[in-house]
Write an enzyme that holds these catalytic residues in place. Structure first.
Site, PDB file in Angstrom:
ATOM      1  N   TYR A 156       0.859  -1.190   0.000  1.00 35.44           N
ATOM      2  CA  TYR A 156       0.000   0.000   0.000  1.00 35.44           C
ATOM      3  C   TYR A 156       0.888   1.229   0.000  1.00 35.44           C
ATOM      4  O   TYR A 156       1.766   1.365   0.851  1.00 35.44           O
ATOM      5  CB  TYR A 156      -0.926   0.011   1.225  1.00 35.44           C
ATOM      6  CG  TYR A 156      -1.841   1.220   1.247  1.00 35.44           C
ATOM      7  CD1 TYR A 156      -2.848   1.362   0.298  1.00 35.44           C
ATOM      8  CD2 TYR A 156      -1.688   2.225   2.198  1.00 35.44           C
ATOM      9  CE1 TYR A 156      -3.686   2.480   0.297  1.00 35.44           C
ATOM     10  CE2 TYR A 156      -2.518   3.339   2.203  1.00 35.44           C
ATOM     11  CZ  TYR A 156      -3.513   3.458   1.255  1.00 35.44           C
ATOM     12  OH  TYR A 156      -4.338   4.563   1.245  1.00 35.44           O
ATOM     13  N   ASP A 258       9.254   2.386   1.110  1.00 34.08           N
ATOM     14  CA  ASP A 258       8.112   3.103   1.662  1.00 34.08           C
ATOM     15  C   ASP A 258       8.066   2.758   3.152  1.00 34.08           C
ATOM     16  O   ASP A 258       7.639   1.680   3.546  1.00 34.08           O
ATOM     17  CB  ASP A 258       6.828   2.664   0.952  1.00 34.08           C
ATOM     18  CG  ASP A 258       5.609   3.408   1.479  1.00 34.08           C
ATOM     19  OD1 ASP A 258       5.727   4.050   2.538  1.00 34.08           O
ATOM     20  OD2 ASP A 258       4.551   3.320   0.842  1.00 34.08           O
ATOM     21  N   LYS A 285       3.284   9.486   8.887  1.00 35.42           N
ATOM     22  CA  LYS A 285       2.817   8.999  10.187  1.00 35.42           C
ATOM     23  C   LYS A 285       3.667   9.502  11.363  1.00 35.42           C
ATOM     24  O   LYS A 285       3.538  10.647  11.734  1.00 35.42           O
ATOM     25  CB  LYS A 285       2.690   7.473  10.161  1.00 35.42           C
ATOM     26  CG  LYS A 285       1.655   7.015   9.095  1.00 35.42           C
ATOM     27  CD  LYS A 285       0.966   5.761   9.466  1.00 35.42           C
ATOM     28  CE  LYS A 285       0.210   5.114   8.313  1.00 35.42           C
ATOM     29  NZ  LYS A 285      -1.144   5.619   8.122  1.00 35.42           N
TER      30      LYS A 285
HETATM   31  C1  LIG Z   1       3.116   2.146   3.597  1.00 36.02           C
HETATM   32  C2  LIG Z   1       2.225   3.318   3.328  1.00 36.02           C
HETATM   33  N1  LIG Z   1       2.536   4.153   2.337  1.00 36.02           N
HETATM   34  C3  LIG Z   1       1.794   5.248   2.070  1.00 36.02           C
HETATM   35  C4  LIG Z   1       0.670   5.529   2.813  1.00 36.02           C
HETATM   36  C5  LIG Z   1      -0.145   6.743   2.514  1.00 36.02           C
HETATM   37  O1  LIG Z   1       0.015   7.672   3.524  1.00 36.02           O
HETATM   38  P1  LIG Z   1      -1.114   8.808   3.763  1.00 36.02           P
HETATM   39  O2  LIG Z   1      -2.323   8.112   4.285  1.00 36.02           O
HETATM   40  O3  LIG Z   1      -0.476   9.752   4.733  1.00 36.02           O
HETATM   41  O4  LIG Z   1      -1.355   9.444   2.431  1.00 36.02           O
HETATM   42  C6  LIG Z   1       0.302   4.683   3.868  1.00 36.02           C
HETATM   43  C7  LIG Z   1      -0.884   4.957   4.683  1.00 36.02           C
HETATM   44  O5  LIG Z   1      -1.304   4.208   5.514  1.00 36.02           O
HETATM   45  C8  LIG Z   1       1.092   3.543   4.124  1.00 36.02           C
HETATM   46  O6  LIG Z   1       0.778   2.687   5.100  1.00 36.02           O
END
Ligand SMILES: Cc1ncc(COP(=O)(O)O)c(C=O)c1O
Length: 453
Positions: A156, A258, A285
């Site tokens: 994700y 990521d 986060k």
């Molecule tokens: C691994 C990862 N990348 C990107 C995102 C996207 O972040 P945001 O919700 O701040 O746009 C998330 C969100 O949970 C995530 O878990």
């Protein structure tokens, strides 16, 4: 709250005890599609409306307190309204909210991220993890002059177009597990994006190598969660990330970690834990201390493409980039997060995962508890969970029973049974989680057995 009875369904107990949430949801449905502005906080029959949070606890609009193991999907590593974060926010708030100018505090947070995270030589701020992964992918395409992005099935990376392929694909369309096909997350994902996305199987280095060699010089970058977060909290296995690092370097592809979720497992994130340094890192986060902050950073020669003093620089605007409130909250959070604090959190995570496994073993329920550091995820399957396909074998009905059952027993977790631990959680809080999981298991044991668990 009147205790749930064994005969009442979890949903019936939920509806009986949350009338004010239900009433608010009815109002919300008139002004927002499906009554929500964030798909990930919706669950049937209606989401919980939370009025306030303090430390490890949240209180809903009916006044019911629950231990919050969701912590805004793992973002609130210090819990709710931590005094250091609140004080930093108050002090910053009195100086105004935002100005179209550089601010001194963004340098402090940038310096702290560069100091902690091995790959981050320079960094840029965004407002979300979504923007962070979007820019990291754009940098990879610009730097290499190639178009395709390779990503892992079930990973994700947020909600921009290039992130929305094979996040949770229809397995009927997704092809073989060793050669997954790209499946758009919705009809809104552009076809050109699907055509320019290469899908890889997680924790399967031989297949990854075969696929990446086949696409050769078309792939600009590979984006990977060193620990899959939203897709089931699945850690990369020993050798997998190292192999990916070697392979991408050989093939001239940019490796993007990521770490939006995995940054919470060590001061330098999963890359420090695994000893594998990517070219770029996407963050969010915990670095925002509960405010909307994201960042991407990495090799200075790559990040340089953003330098506005250079010709043909990638523009990176954003009314709220480096927002002083987010910078203040993030900096205050990182100041509290010393190496000893991570160690303590991770020890608690290990304890929780161990006790949860014991509960399911004692009741002879087929379940896996995955995780690392202060993150955990329960999966109702007899198959070890190490990639997206094995994660999908988890029984959805049992997940729902557990989630709503836990809400009824005073515990908030993600509907997909993901949880995280924050610093104010005591041993009693952790024990309360384990006891609640056992209680729900006892209540649903006979039904679950009929489901073949
Ligand atoms: C691994 C990862 N990348 C990107 C995102 C996207 O972040 P945001 O919700 O701040 O746009 C998330 C969100 O949970 C995530 O878990």
């Amino acid at each position: 709250m009147k205790a749930p009875s064994r005969t009442e369904s979890a949903e019936a107990t939920y509806v009986r005890t949350t009338p004010s949430s239900r009433a608010l949801y009815e109002q919300a449905c008139k002004v927002m599609p499906g009554g929500t502005t964030r798909t990930t906080v919706y669950f049937a029959p209606y989401p919980l409306y939370i009025e306030r949070g303090q430390g490890a606890w949240v209180w809903d609009v009916d006044g019911i307190g629950r231990l919050d193991f969701l912590q805004n999907y793992s973002a609130l590593i210090l819990g709710h309204a931590h005094p250091r974060v609140t004080a930093a926010l108050k002090a910053q708030l009195e100086r105004g909210t935002s100005v179209a100018a550089a601010n001194p505090i963004e340098i402090k947070l940038a310096a702290e991220l560069c100091r902690r995270i091995p790959s981050v030589e320079t960094v840029r701020f965004t407002n979300s993890g979504t923007e962070a992964t979007m820019f990291a992918m754009r940098l990879a395409r610009t730097f290499t002059g190639r178009q395709k992005i390779a990503r892992f099935e079930g990973g994700y990376h947020g909600t921009h177009d290039f992130a929305e392929v094979s996040t949770k694909p229809d397995l009927g369309l997704a092809g073989l597990s060793t050669s997954p096909r790209p499946v758009p997350d919705s009809a809104g994902t552009p076809q050109v994006v699907v055509a320019d996305t290469v899908i890889l199987p997680y924790n399967d280095l031989p297949s990854v190598e075969r696929i990446l060699r086949r696409h050769g010089k078309d792939v600009a970058g590979v984006i990977v969660e060193p620990v899959i977060g939203a897709g089931g909290v699945i850690p990369g296995e020993p050798g997998f990330l190292r192999g990916l690092r070697d392979l991408t370097r050989e093939l001239g592809m940019i490796l993007i970690f990521d770490e939006v979720i995995s940054l919470r497992i060590a001061p330098g994130g999963a890359q420090e834990h695994y000893g594998v340094t990517p070219d770029l890192t996407a963050m969010a986060k915990v670095i925002g201390g509960g405010l909307p902050v994201g960042a991407f950073g990495g090799r200075a020669d790559l990040m340089e493409i953003l330098d506005p003093r250079l010709p043909n620089a990638i523009p990176h605007g954003g009314t709220y980039n480096g927002h002083p409130l987010g910078m203040a909250a993030g900096l205050a959070t990182l100041e509290v997060l010393t190496p000893a604090v991570y160690e303590e959190l991770n020890r608690k995570g290990e304890w929780v995962r161990g006790r949860l496994r014991e509960v399911f073993e004692a009741h002879d329920i087929a379940a896996q508890v995955t995780g690392i550091g202060s993150l955990f995820n329960i999966h109702f399957t007899s198959v070890p969970v190490r990639d997206h396909r094995s994660m999908r074998s988890s029984n959805p009905r049992m997940l729902r029973d557990l989630f709503l059952g836990l809400v009824n027993h005073g515990i908030l977790m993600a509907p997909r049974a993901m949880g995280s631990i924050c610093t104010p959680m005591t041993q009693e809080d952790l024990q309360a989680l384990v006891d609640a999981v056992e209680q729900v298991t006892i209540e649903r044991e006979s039904e679950w057995r009929e489901l073949g668990a």
